[in-house]
Each structure stands twice: as structure tokens, then as C-alpha cells.
Design a protein around this motif. Structure first.
Motif, short mmCIF file in Angstrom:
data_model
loop_
_atom_site.label_atom_id
_atom_site.label_comp_id
_atom_site.label_asym_id
_atom_site.label_seq_id
_atom_site.Cartn_x
_atom_site.Cartn_y
_atom_site.Cartn_z
N ARG A 162 33.43 49.93 36.63
CA ARG A 162 33.01 49.31 35.37
C ARG A 162 34.08 49.51 34.30
O ARG A 162 34.43 48.58 33.57
CB ARG A 162 31.68 49.88 34.88
CG ARG A 162 31.23 49.32 33.52
CD ARG A 162 29.87 49.85 33.11
NE ARG A 162 28.84 49.48 34.05
CZ ARG A 162 28.25 48.28 34.09
NH1 ARG A 162 28.59 47.36 33.21
NH2 ARG A 162 27.32 48.03 34.98
N ALA A 163 34.63 50.70 34.20
CA ALA A 163 35.68 50.97 33.21
C ALA A 163 36.91 50.10 33.49
O ALA A 163 37.50 49.54 32.55
CB ALA A 163 36.05 52.46 33.23
N CYS A 164 37.27 49.97 34.75
CA CYS A 164 38.43 49.13 35.11
C CYS A 164 38.16 47.67 34.79
O CYS A 164 39.02 46.98 34.21
CB CYS A 164 38.76 49.30 36.59
SG CYS A 164 39.40 50.93 37.05
N MET A 165 36.98 47.18 35.16
CA MET A 165 36.63 45.78 34.89
C MET A 165 36.57 45.51 33.38
O MET A 165 37.04 44.46 32.91
CB MET A 165 35.29 45.41 35.53
CG MET A 165 35.36 45.14 37.01
SD MET A 165 36.34 43.68 37.44
CE MET A 165 35.43 42.38 36.62
N ALA B 273 32.38 37.98 44.85
CA ALA B 273 31.63 39.23 44.79
C ALA B 273 31.06 39.60 46.16
O ALA B 273 30.49 38.76 46.84
CB ALA B 273 30.49 39.10 43.79
N SER B 274 31.21 40.87 46.50
CA SER B 274 30.49 41.41 47.65
C SER B 274 29.06 41.68 47.22
O SER B 274 28.75 41.73 46.01
CB SER B 274 31.15 42.70 48.14
OG SER B 274 30.98 43.71 47.15
N GLU C 205 28.07 42.73 43.33
CA GLU C 205 27.44 41.71 42.49
C GLU C 205 26.63 42.27 41.32
O GLU C 205 26.72 41.73 40.21
CB GLU C 205 26.56 40.79 43.36
CG GLU C 205 26.12 39.57 42.59
CD GLU C 205 25.56 38.49 43.49
OE1 GLU C 205 24.90 37.59 42.92
OE2 GLU C 205 25.76 38.52 44.71
N PRO C 206 25.85 43.34 41.47
CA PRO C 206 25.12 43.86 40.30
C PRO C 206 26.05 44.27 39.15
O PRO C 206 25.74 44.03 37.99
CB PRO C 206 24.34 45.05 40.86
CG PRO C 206 24.18 44.75 42.31
CD PRO C 206 25.45 44.04 42.70
N LEU D 186 28.13 42.57 33.70
CA LEU D 186 29.26 42.29 32.80
C LEU D 186 29.27 40.84 32.33
O LEU D 186 30.15 40.45 31.56
CB LEU D 186 30.58 42.63 33.49
CG LEU D 186 30.81 44.12 33.76
CD1 LEU D 186 32.01 44.32 34.69
CD2 LEU D 186 31.00 44.88 32.46
N GLY D 187 28.31 40.03 32.79
CA GLY D 187 28.21 38.65 32.34
C GLY D 187 28.62 37.59 33.35
O GLY D 187 28.53 36.40 33.06
N PHE D 188 29.10 37.99 34.52
CA PHE D 188 29.45 37.01 35.55
C PHE D 188 28.19 36.36 36.10
O PHE D 188 27.16 37.01 36.23
CB PHE D 188 30.22 37.67 36.70
CG PHE D 188 31.63 38.04 36.37
CD1 PHE D 188 32.69 37.20 36.70
CD2 PHE D 188 31.92 39.23 35.72
CE1 PHE D 188 34.00 37.54 36.39
CE2 PHE D 188 33.22 39.59 35.41
CZ PHE D 188 34.27 38.75 35.75
#
Length: 160
Positions: free
Chosen positions: A109-112, A131-132, A136-137, A142-144
Motif C-alpha cells: 500500500r505504501a509503495c502504491m 490484478a491478481s 484486487e482488494p 485505492l480507487g481502481f
């Protein structure tokens, strides 16, 4: 708070190690080692040396050892514009991986989040990824969103 840092050329070996971790997690059997890793290292070393370039990686270092705990690699792609995308600039996320020993700590999450901020700073309005099921969650949070566009692929054979 977890801090992701921008990766540099010296991180290329670890980035490719984590890319293999990602690929292995999506397949029934491990990806074979080979020339593809050397090619990937060379590409990353060259492209990460240019901070104004079209490729970026963000990483979280292992807290108690050398090496990386997690990473994301993304790039900017120049496409032809259209009415809903007047610049034609797109982001694409190539690799998101966390070493198995460091999962469920918020590192990906920090990297994304750092990569999304990099895209925003560059004026990128659309970012794509594949997404795998496991990932996916995170991406949804993150809004995808899933798109309606059907994906197709052609594998082109080299000329005989």
C-alpha cells in the motif's frame, strides 16, 4: 507510518527478485531463472538512473536486514489522445510484490500510494494494472475499478 522511497539503479537486482516472487505467486509452478532476469536488471538500472524518465519504482526496505520487503514498478505510456483522455498519457503498473515474510504490513500500500502520487505529479489521469485475486482488494481500496474493455493479446512470432 510506513515510508516508501524512490528506487534507484542499485535496487535493480532486488526489484527483479521481487518480480519473480510476484510471477511465482500467480502461477502453478515457479518461473524459471534465466536471461529474462539479466535483461530486466539492465532495463531497470538504465531507466531508474533517469529521475525524469518514464519509469519509476518505489520500495520499502526490509526493517531488520538488507534488501527489499516490497516494491512497485510503474511507467508512463504515451498513447494517442481521445476526448476522455486529451493528453494520451497513461500510467501502467508492472509489478507489485511483497516478500512473503513481510506481507500484511501495509508495505505494498505504501509503495502504491507513492507511485500514484508520482503519476499525479506528472499529470497522469488514468492508471492501468492487471490484478491478481490477492491484490484486487488493495487496488480497489485505492480507487481502481474493473473496466469494461475486453483485453486480447497476440503473441507475434519472429520472422523465419
Amino acid at each position: 507510518m510506513i515510508e516508501a522511497r524512490r528506487a534507484g539503479p542499485a535496487d535493480a537486482t532486488e526489484l527483479m527478485r521481487l518480480r519473480k516472487v510476484m510471477l511465482d505467486s500467480m502461477r502453478d509452478r515457479p518461473s524459471p531463472d534465466g536471461e529474462w532476469q539479466d535483461v530486466g536488471r539492465a532495463i531497470l538500472q538504465r531507466q531508474l538512473a533517469d529521475p525524469a524518465g518514464t519509469l519509476a519504482a518505489f520500495v520499502v526496505d526490509r526493517p531488520e536486514a538488507s534488501g527489499l520487503a516490497a516494491c512497485v514498478v510503474g511507467a508512463v505510456d504515451q498513447r494517442l489522445p481521445n476526448p476522455s483522455d486529451p493528453t494520451g498519457l497513461r500510467g501502467y503498473v508492472y509489478s507489485v510484490a511483497t516478500d512473503p515474510a513481510y506481507r500484511r504490513r501495509g508495505y505494498s500500500r505504501a509503495c502504491m500510494t507513492a507511485l500514484i502520487a508520482w503519476y499525479a505529479h506528472r499529470g497522469i489521469r488514468a492508471v492501468d494494472l492487471r490484478a491478481s485475486r490477492d491484490g484486487e482488494p488493495l487496488y480497489a481500496s485505492l480507487g481502481f475499478r474493473r473496466t469494461d474493455d475486453p483485453a486480447m493479446r497476440l503473441i507475434v512470432s519472429p520472422p523465419a
